[in-house]
Design a protein around this motif. Structure first.
Motif, mmCIF file in Angstrom:
data_model
loop_
_atom_site.group_PDB
_atom_site.id
_atom_site.type_symbol
_atom_site.label_atom_id
_atom_site.label_comp_id
_atom_site.label_asym_id
_atom_site.label_seq_id
_atom_site.Cartn_x
_atom_site.Cartn_y
_atom_site.Cartn_z
ATOM 1 N N PHE A 289 -14.410 0.367 -0.529
ATOM 2 C CA PHE A 289 -13.347 0.546 -1.140
ATOM 3 C C PHE A 289 -12.688 2.060 -0.707
ATOM 4 O O PHE A 289 -11.400 2.188 -0.532
ATOM 5 C CB PHE A 289 -13.284 0.540 -2.773
ATOM 6 C CG PHE A 289 -13.713 -0.807 -3.413
ATOM 7 C CD1 PHE A 289 -12.438 -1.888 -2.737
ATOM 8 C CD2 PHE A 289 -14.439 -1.193 -4.126
ATOM 9 C CE1 PHE A 289 -12.654 -2.996 -3.228
ATOM 10 C CE2 PHE A 289 -14.450 -2.520 -4.554
ATOM 11 C CZ PHE A 289 -13.643 -3.401 -4.168
ATOM 12 N N TRP A 293 -8.940 2.105 0.960
ATOM 13 C CA TRP A 293 -8.001 2.839 0.345
ATOM 14 C C TRP A 293 -7.245 3.617 1.384
ATOM 15 O O TRP A 293 -5.811 3.854 1.140
ATOM 16 C CB TRP A 293 -8.315 3.562 -1.022
ATOM 17 C CG TRP A 293 -7.257 4.007 -1.593
ATOM 18 C CD1 TRP A 293 -7.027 5.729 -1.740
ATOM 19 C CD2 TRP A 293 -6.129 3.661 -2.554
ATOM 20 N NE1 TRP A 293 -5.963 5.666 -2.761
ATOM 21 C CE2 TRP A 293 -5.283 4.551 -3.015
ATOM 22 C CE3 TRP A 293 -5.928 2.248 -2.701
ATOM 23 C CZ2 TRP A 293 -4.178 4.294 -3.780
ATOM 24 C CZ3 TRP A 293 -4.856 1.995 -3.542
ATOM 25 C CH2 TRP A 293 -4.097 3.125 -3.781
ATOM 26 N N LYS A 297 -4.430 -0.692 2.489
ATOM 27 C CA LYS A 297 -4.383 -0.952 1.036
ATOM 28 C C LYS A 297 -4.090 -2.359 0.826
ATOM 29 O O LYS A 297 -4.464 -2.893 -0.326
ATOM 30 C CB LYS A 297 -3.077 -0.136 0.572
ATOM 31 C CG LYS A 297 -3.304 1.541 0.476
ATOM 32 C CD LYS A 297 -2.264 2.269 -0.314
ATOM 33 C CE LYS A 297 -2.646 3.728 -0.397
ATOM 34 N NZ LYS A 297 -3.060 4.403 1.022
ATOM 35 N N PHE A 300 -7.411 -3.823 0.771
ATOM 36 C CA PHE A 300 -8.082 -3.176 -0.439
ATOM 37 C C PHE A 300 -7.985 -3.959 -1.630
ATOM 38 O O PHE A 300 -8.514 -4.481 -2.242
ATOM 39 C CB PHE A 300 -7.600 -1.517 -0.693
ATOM 40 C CG PHE A 300 -7.972 -1.160 -2.062
ATOM 41 C CD1 PHE A 300 -9.139 -0.335 -1.754
ATOM 42 C CD2 PHE A 300 -7.201 -1.237 -3.207
ATOM 43 C CE1 PHE A 300 -9.423 0.536 -3.018
ATOM 44 C CE2 PHE A 300 -7.969 -0.524 -4.286
ATOM 45 C CZ PHE A 300 -8.780 0.208 -4.212
ATOM 46 N N THR A 301 -6.501 -4.473 -1.574
ATOM 47 C CA THR A 301 -6.295 -5.245 -3.039
ATOM 48 C C THR A 301 -6.785 -6.549 -2.885
ATOM 49 O O THR A 301 -7.310 -7.174 -3.746
ATOM 50 C CB THR A 301 -4.513 -5.268 -3.103
ATOM 51 O OG1 THR A 301 -4.109 -4.212 -3.047
ATOM 52 C CG2 THR A 301 -4.146 -6.165 -4.155
ATOM 53 N N SER A 367 -12.546 5.202 -6.102
ATOM 54 C CA SER A 367 -12.144 5.058 -4.674
ATOM 55 C C SER A 367 -10.582 5.896 -4.557
ATOM 56 O O SER A 367 -10.078 6.184 -3.221
ATOM 57 C CB SER A 367 -12.219 3.812 -4.179
ATOM 58 O OG SER A 367 -11.241 3.047 -4.823
ATOM 59 N N GLN A 368 -9.519 5.880 -5.505
ATOM 60 C CA GLN A 368 -8.477 6.291 -5.638
ATOM 61 C C GLN A 368 -8.311 7.747 -5.839
ATOM 62 O O GLN A 368 -7.213 8.331 -6.141
ATOM 63 C CB GLN A 368 -7.498 5.551 -6.376
ATOM 64 C CG GLN A 368 -7.498 4.036 -5.908
ATOM 65 C CD GLN A 368 -6.542 3.580 -6.809
ATOM 66 O OE1 GLN A 368 -6.051 3.722 -7.804
ATOM 67 N NE2 GLN A 368 -5.877 2.142 -6.560
ATOM 68 N N MET A 424 -2.860 -1.872 -9.985
ATOM 69 C CA MET A 424 -3.279 -2.238 -8.734
ATOM 70 C C MET A 424 -3.156 -3.933 -8.543
ATOM 71 O O MET A 424 -3.269 -4.593 -7.695
ATOM 72 C CB MET A 424 -4.696 -2.022 -8.245
ATOM 73 C CG MET A 424 -4.968 -0.738 -8.296
ATOM 74 S SD MET A 424 -6.820 -0.228 -7.886
ATOM 75 C CE MET A 424 -7.010 0.589 -9.503
#
Length: 487
Positions: A289, A293, A297, A300-301, A367-368, A424
Motif C-alpha cells: 500500500f 499510493w 493509485k 491501490f484502490t 499508507s496515505q 477512498m
C-alpha cells in the motif's frame, strides 16, 4: 515505400505481488509458534487456573511494551526503508536506538504499575521477566522489517520457527518438572535472543546497508526521527491500552481465576485477528500500500477493494464456527473448569470482523500519511473503553469485560472504515450484497435443518454458500488476470 508501423505497447498485466505465497511462508512459521504457545498455555491452564491467570496478566502487560516498539515504530520504518535513495544502515540504526530507549522506559513503567497495583511478589517477578523477554522482540522486529522490504519473508519464517522451538521447548520442559513460574518465564528471553541474532544476520545478508552505523549526521537526524515517530508511538499506546485495559479492571474486580476464564476465549478469538493483522496486513499488504499510493493509485484502490471483500467474506464463517461450537472448542481444549468461557466466546466473536476491517482501514490511512487522524480515533477508543470498563465491569465482571471490548472494537472500526469509504471508496457495494446473500442462504439452510438432531449437519450446510462465493471470486480474479494479460 510502405511506412513502418510501430506496434502499440502491450499493457502491463496486473501483478499478483506473490501475496499468497508470502503469507503462507509467514503463516507457516506463525502456526508453528502459535501451536507451541497454545500447547504451553493449555498445559499451564490444566495444571493451575491461578497460575494461568497470572501468566495472562504478565503477557498482557508485556504486550504493551511490544506493541509500542513494533506498531509504534515499525510502520514508519517500512516507509523509510522503501525510499529509493535512503541510507538504510543509518535508518535501521536510528530506529533500533529509539526502540531501545522506548522499551527501557516501557519496562520501567510496567514496574511502577505492578507496585502501584500491589501485586504479590511472585506475580511481580513473573511480570518483570516476561516483559523483558517479550519487549526484546520489538528490537528483533526492526531487522525483520528490513528482510520483509526485500521480499524475503521466507527467511523471517525460518528464524521464527527455530526461535520458537528453542524457547517453548525450554518452557514446556520446565513446566513438566514443576519449576517456579519466574524460571519458566525465561523462555521469552531465550526465544527473542535467537530472533534478534538471526534477524541481524539475515538482514546483513539480504540488504545493502553499507554497514550499520550512527554517524554524526545520523545522530542529528535521530531526534527528528523520534519526533516524527511520536505520533505512531502514541497511537500504539492508545491502541494497546484499549485492548488490554479490561483485563486489569477484571483482575482488580475478580482476581486471576476470572482473568483465566476471560483469557482462554480471548486468546482464541484475538489470535485469529492477530494472525491476519500481523502476517497479511502488516507484513505483506502494508508495504505494498505504501508503494502503490506513491506510484499507482488506481492499483491501490483495486487492491484495497479486493482486500476488504476477502477479509469480510472470511471473517463471517470463522465467527459462525466459533460461536456455534464454543462449548465444544473450549471444553475440548481447556476442560470443564472453563465453562464460563464458553458463553463469553459467543460475545467476543463479534470482535473478529471489527478487527479485520479496522486493521485494514488503519493501514490504508497510514499508507496515505493520515496517522494523526488515526491517533485521534484511537484516543477516542481508549476513552470510550475506560468509561465502559469502569461502568460495566463492577456490575458484572465477566459480561462487562466482554461488552467493553466488543463495543470499543465496533466503534473504532466504524470510525476508520467510514473515513476510508468516504475518501477512498474501499467497499464495493456489489460484493457486500453477495456476502449478505451468502449469509441469508446460510441462515436459511441452518434453520431448515437444525431440528434433525445432528448439530453438524446444519452447521456444515450453513457454510456451503460461502464456499460457492469464494469459488466465484476466484474465477473472477483469474478472468481479470487473463484479460489484463491479453490487452
Amino acid at each position: 515505400m510502405p511506412q513502418k508501423t510501430t506496434a502499440a505497447p502491450k499493457a502491463v498485466p496486473r501483478q499478483s505481488y506473490g501475496i499468497f505465497s508470502k503469507f503462507l511462508q509467514l503463516a507457516g512459521a506463525q502456526w508453528i509458534h502459535d501451536a507451541l504457545h497454545t500447547f504451553f498455555l493449555i498445559y499451564l491452564a490444566r495444571l493451575s487456573t491461578s497460575d494461568y491467570g497470572e501468566f495472562m496478566v504478565a503477557f498482557g502487560l508485556a504486550s504493551i511494551i511490544l506493541f509500542l516498539g513494533e506498531f509504534g515504530l515499525n510502520q514508519p520504518l517500512v516507509a523509510s526503508l522503501c525510499k529509493k535513495y535512503s541510507h538504510k544502515g543509518d535508518i535501521l540504526a536510528q530506529y533500533t536506538l529509539l526502540k531501545g530507549v522506548l522499551l527501557v522506559a516501557g519496562w520501567l513503567g510496567v514496574v511502577v504499575f505492578i507496585h502501584w497495583q500491589g501485586y504479590t511478589p511472585g506475580l511481580k517477578n513473573l511480570v518483570m521477566v516476561i516483559s523483558a523477554g517479550v519487549g526484546l522482540e520489538a528490537i528483533a522486529s526492526s531487522f525483520f522489517v528490513a528482510i520483509r522490504v526485500e521480499g524475503r519473508q521466507d527467511l523471517e519464517g525460518r528464524i521464527r520457527v527455530v526461535a520458537g522451538i528453542l524457547g517453548y521447548g525450554y518452557a514446556i520442559a520446565l513446566l513438566s518438572m514443576g519449576a517456579a513460574p519466574h524460571w519458566i518465564a525465561l523462555f521469552k528471553l531465550i526465544e527473542n535472543v535467537v530472533n534478534l541474532v538471526g534477524g541481524v544476520w539475515m538482514a546483513l545478508r539480504t540488504t545493502d546497508f553499507n554497514g550499520l552505523s550512527l554517524k554524526r549526521k545520523s545522530m542529528a537526524r535521530t531526534w527528528a526521527t523520534a519526533k516524527n515517530g511520536m505520533v505512531f508511538v502514541l497511537m500504539a499506546l492508545a491502541a494497546i491500552l484499549y485492548n488490554k485495559a479490561n483485563l486489569y479492571f477484571l483482575q482488580s474486580q475478580g482476581g486471576p481465576t476470572k482473568v483465566a476464564q476471560y483469557s482462554v476465549t480471548w486468546e482464541l478469538v484475538d489470535g485469529i485477528s492477530i494472525l491476519v493483522s500481523n502476517l497479511l496486513l502488516r507484513s505483506i499488504l502494508y508495504p505494498l500500500f505504501v508503494r502503490l499510493w506513491k506510484s499507482d493509485k488506481t492499483e491501490f484502490t483495486r487492491l484495497a477493494n479486493n482486500s476488504v471483500r476477502w477479509l469480510i467474506g472470511a471473517s463471517i464463517p470463522v465467527m459462525f464456527v466459533l460461536f456455534i461450537e464454543s462449548d465444544r472448542i473450549i471444553g475440548l481444549i481447556y476442560g470443564g473448569a472453563y465453562y464460563e468461557a464458553m458463553w463469553m466466546q459467543k460475545w467476543l466473536v463479534g470482535t473478529i470482523i471489527c478487527g479485520f476491517v479496522h486493521n485494514l482501514a488503519a493501514y490504508l490511512m497510514m499508507s496515505q500519511g493520515k496517522q494523526r487522524l488515526l491517533l485521534f480515533v484511537y484516543i477516542g477508543g481508549l476513552l470510550l473503553n475506560l468509561a465502559l470498563c469502569s461502568t460495566l465491569i463492577p456490575m458484572d465482571p465477566l459480561l462487562g469485560t466482554c461488552l467493553a471490548m466488543l463495543i470499543t472494537k465496533a466503534a473504532v472500526a466504524v470510525a476508520t472504515t467510514t473515513y476510508c469509504q468516504v475518501s477512498m471508496r474501499i467497499i464495493d457495494i456489489k460484493s457486500m450484497w453477495r456476502i449478505a446473500a451468502a449469509c441469508a442462504a446460510g441462515a436459511a439452510l441452518y434453520f431448515a435443518t437444525y431440528r434433525f438432531g445432528i448439530r453438524e449437519i446444519p452447521e456444515i450446510l450453513a457454510l456451503v454458500p460461502f464456499i460457492f462465493l469464494v469459488r466465484q471470486w476466484q474465477k473472477e480474479f483469474k478472468a481479470q488476470k487473463a484479460q489484463a494479460g491479453m490487452s
